[in-house]
Design an enzyme around this catalytic site. Structure first.
Site, PDB file in Angstrom:
ATOM      1  N   HIS A 186       0.822  -1.162  -0.004  1.00 25.84           N
ATOM      2  CA  HIS A 186      -0.086  -0.004  -0.018  1.00 25.84           C
ATOM      3  C   HIS A 186       1.028   1.077  -0.168  1.00 25.84           C
ATOM      4  O   HIS A 186       1.989   1.060   0.658  1.00 25.84           O
ATOM      5  CB  HIS A 186      -0.938  -0.128   1.245  1.00 25.84           C
ATOM      6  CG  HIS A 186      -1.851   1.204   1.239  1.00 25.84           C
ATOM      7  ND1 HIS A 186      -1.562   2.217   2.060  1.00 25.84           N
ATOM      8  CD2 HIS A 186      -3.176   1.230   1.116  1.00 25.84           C
ATOM      9  CE1 HIS A 186      -2.547   2.990   1.660  1.00 25.84           C
ATOM     10  NE2 HIS A 186      -3.470   2.552   1.390  1.00 25.84           N
ATOM     11  N   PRO A 187       0.462   2.183  -0.480  1.00 27.99           N
ATOM     12  CA  PRO A 187       1.378   3.367  -0.721  1.00 27.99           C
ATOM     13  C   PRO A 187       1.931   4.067   0.559  1.00 27.99           C
ATOM     14  O   PRO A 187       3.134   4.708   0.725  1.00 27.99           O
ATOM     15  CB  PRO A 187       0.359   4.684  -1.108  1.00 27.99           C
ATOM     16  CG  PRO A 187      -0.702   3.727  -2.056  1.00 27.99           C
ATOM     17  CD  PRO A 187      -0.879   2.437  -1.272  1.00 27.99           C
ATOM     18  N   VAL A 188       1.417   3.723   1.794  1.00 21.81           N
ATOM     19  CA  VAL A 188       1.896   4.127   3.143  1.00 21.81           C
ATOM     20  C   VAL A 188       2.889   3.116   3.592  1.00 21.81           C
ATOM     21  O   VAL A 188       3.585   3.754   4.656  1.00 21.81           O
ATOM     22  CB  VAL A 188       0.753   4.410   4.237  1.00 21.81           C
ATOM     23  CG1 VAL A 188      -0.132   5.493   3.676  1.00 21.81           C
ATOM     24  CG2 VAL A 188       0.076   3.219   4.480  1.00 21.81           C
ATOM     25  N   LYS A 189       3.322   2.188   2.992  1.00 22.10           N
ATOM     26  CA  LYS A 189       4.130   1.078   3.390  1.00 22.10           C
ATOM     27  C   LYS A 189       5.598   1.470   2.968  1.00 22.10           C
ATOM     28  O   LYS A 189       5.651   2.493   2.115  1.00 22.10           O
ATOM     29  CB  LYS A 189       3.874  -0.203   3.032  1.00 22.10           C
ATOM     30  CG  LYS A 189       2.469  -0.577   3.300  1.00 22.10           C
ATOM     31  CD  LYS A 189       2.265  -0.895   4.866  1.00 22.10           C
ATOM     32  CE  LYS A 189       1.091  -1.510   5.535  1.00 22.10           C
ATOM     33  NZ  LYS A 189       0.039  -1.111   4.955  1.00 22.10           N
ATOM     34  N   HIS A 190       6.566   0.777   2.985  1.00 26.93           N
ATOM     35  CA  HIS A 190       7.880   0.871   2.852  1.00 26.93           C
ATOM     36  C   HIS A 190       8.149   0.997   1.366  1.00 26.93           C
ATOM     37  O   HIS A 190       8.799   1.883   0.731  1.00 26.93           O
ATOM     38  CB  HIS A 190       8.872  -0.094   3.538  1.00 26.93           C
ATOM     39  CG  HIS A 190       8.972  -0.198   4.981  1.00 26.93           C
ATOM     40  ND1 HIS A 190       7.912  -0.666   5.580  1.00 26.93           N
ATOM     41  CD2 HIS A 190       9.811   0.439   5.959  1.00 26.93           C
ATOM     42  CE1 HIS A 190       7.968  -0.638   6.933  1.00 26.93           C
ATOM     43  NE2 HIS A 190       9.046  -0.175   7.071  1.00 26.93           N
TER      44      HIS A 190
END
Length: 391
Positions: A186-190
């Site tokens: 997901h975009p907020v992941k690393h």
């Protein structure tokens, strides 16, 4: 159609880091012959498997789909029970429900905020089939104790490492230590693929099941067919799902993986700045510093000593938002959601998780932040704490 308007100078709690190399990687796919399942899928899977040190990796359309696939491959079915943590996103338990099984919530360790192995043991019954530990915020769980419990009770361990790609436990990277491990993109992941997930495993049987499960239960593998009518022939052998990742996503993921170590190092630098700034605040409990492993720092969560403050967690949260700091709270214990209450779960099941939820705030942490952004967060936290400090 309406969209949420982001305030000017608003700093979110998490955000993707995309550069020209990522954009060019996606454009190359768009100019090629494959958009859905093509050569980039296999390359991305090999890239992740090589990084964590497993034989196999199977990509999915998102992390939740990947967890669902892992539950299917593990043979989790109606009547089974699966133990997971209450302090997680709903997907860690929803994947159990998708298979008709029952999620059983264990409480957290009050220091690490990860699932407590002692409470896992208390929750085991003859119906228990698996454990889904979650590396909350990127902090490695106590896998040594969990693996021992699993061995004693013949249980499968599926790690939810949505927060933890790049984390290490006892010198080994998370992802090759249990029966199966899920990572989220997901975009907020690393690293991001827009949406996406993957299961890593060393078990060939799980690998084959996962491959079929993500594609309607269909196989073209000549060794698995009940009969072979020709080169065109394929069979749907069980009811699977359309959970495939696209080549567009995979190309972005390949490009992002090249920068993963750099991203993690930047996160760790900012964590050090936060720790140095907040260690003198008696109203704040800093995140746990792991002894047996290194966190990949997906989230930086502070815990407020509300008995030392004249205001509530909500007061501090809103004070930070007014200063354009995009704080968040991770998470409401899963069983306190209305849907789960409707299934019969009730408050008081995991007291440590419930207590943490009432006192925690996630601060912005992502590689695209600047040191000025970090200092802005530090200044805002200190101002908010000072405003509500008891005299």
């Amino acid at each position: 159609m309406s969209f949420v308007k982001i305030r000017e100078n608003y700093l979110p709690y998490g955000k993707q880091s995309i550069d020209e190399s990522d954009i060019n990687a996606v454009v190359e796919v768009l100019r090629g012959n494959y958009l859905t399942t093509g050569p980039y899928i296999e390359e991305f899977e090999h890239t992740v498997a090589d990084y964590v040190g497993t034989k196999y990796a199977v990509s999915f359309s998102n992390g939740t789909a990947a967890l669902h696939g892992a539950c299917y491959a593990a043979g989790i079915n109606e009547g089974d029970e699966v133990i997971t943590t209450a302090m997680t996103f709903a997907a860690s338990a929803n994947c159990v429900l998708y298979q008709g099984a029952v999620p059983v919530f264990a409480d957290i360790d009050d220091q690490t905020y990860n699932i407590d192995p002692l409470d896992i043991e208390k929750k085991i019954t003859p119906k228990t089939k698996a454990i889904i530990p979650v590396h909350f915020t990127g902090q490695p769980v106590n896998l040594q104790s969990i693996h021992q419990i699993a061995k004693e009770h013949n249980l499968i361990v599926i790690e939810d490492a949505a927060h933890a790609i790049g984390a290490t436990y006892q010198g080994n990277r998370v992802g090759a230590l249990s029966d199966m491990t899920m990572f989220s993109f997901h975009p907020v992941k690393h690293v991001t693929t827009g949406e996406g997930g993957i299961i890593t495993t060393n078990n060939k049987r799980y690998y084959q099941k996962l491959i079929q499960f993500r594609s309607h239960g269909i196989t073209r593998d000549r060794k698995l067919l009940s009969k072979d009518e020709g080169p065109w022939y394929y069979e749907m052998q069980f009811l699977g799902y359309n959970y495939r990742m696209t080549d567009i996503q995979a190309a972005l993921g390949i490009s992002q993986m090249k920068k993963l170590n750099e991203f993690i190092e930047k996160r760790r630098q900012y964590v050090t700045l936060y720790n140095q700034a907040f260690e003198s605040l008696p109203e704040v409990i800093l995140p746990f510093q792991h002894i047996d492993g290194n966190s990949s720092w997906h989230l930086y969560v502070i815990r407020l000593k509300t008995d030392r403050l004249s205001g509530t967690r909500k007061d501090i949260f809103e004070a930070l938002q007014k200063q354009n700091i995009g704080v968040n709270v991770h998470y409401l214990p899963v069983y306190l959601h209305p849907f789960y209450k409707g299934l019969g779960y009730s408050k008081g099941l995991c007291p440590q998780a419930e207590s943490l939820y009432e006192e925690m705030i996630s601060l912005p942490l992502f590689p695209a932040m600047t040191e000025k952004d970090v200092q802005d967060v530090i200044r805002a936290v200190k101002q908010s704490i000072n405003h509500y400090r008891q005299s």
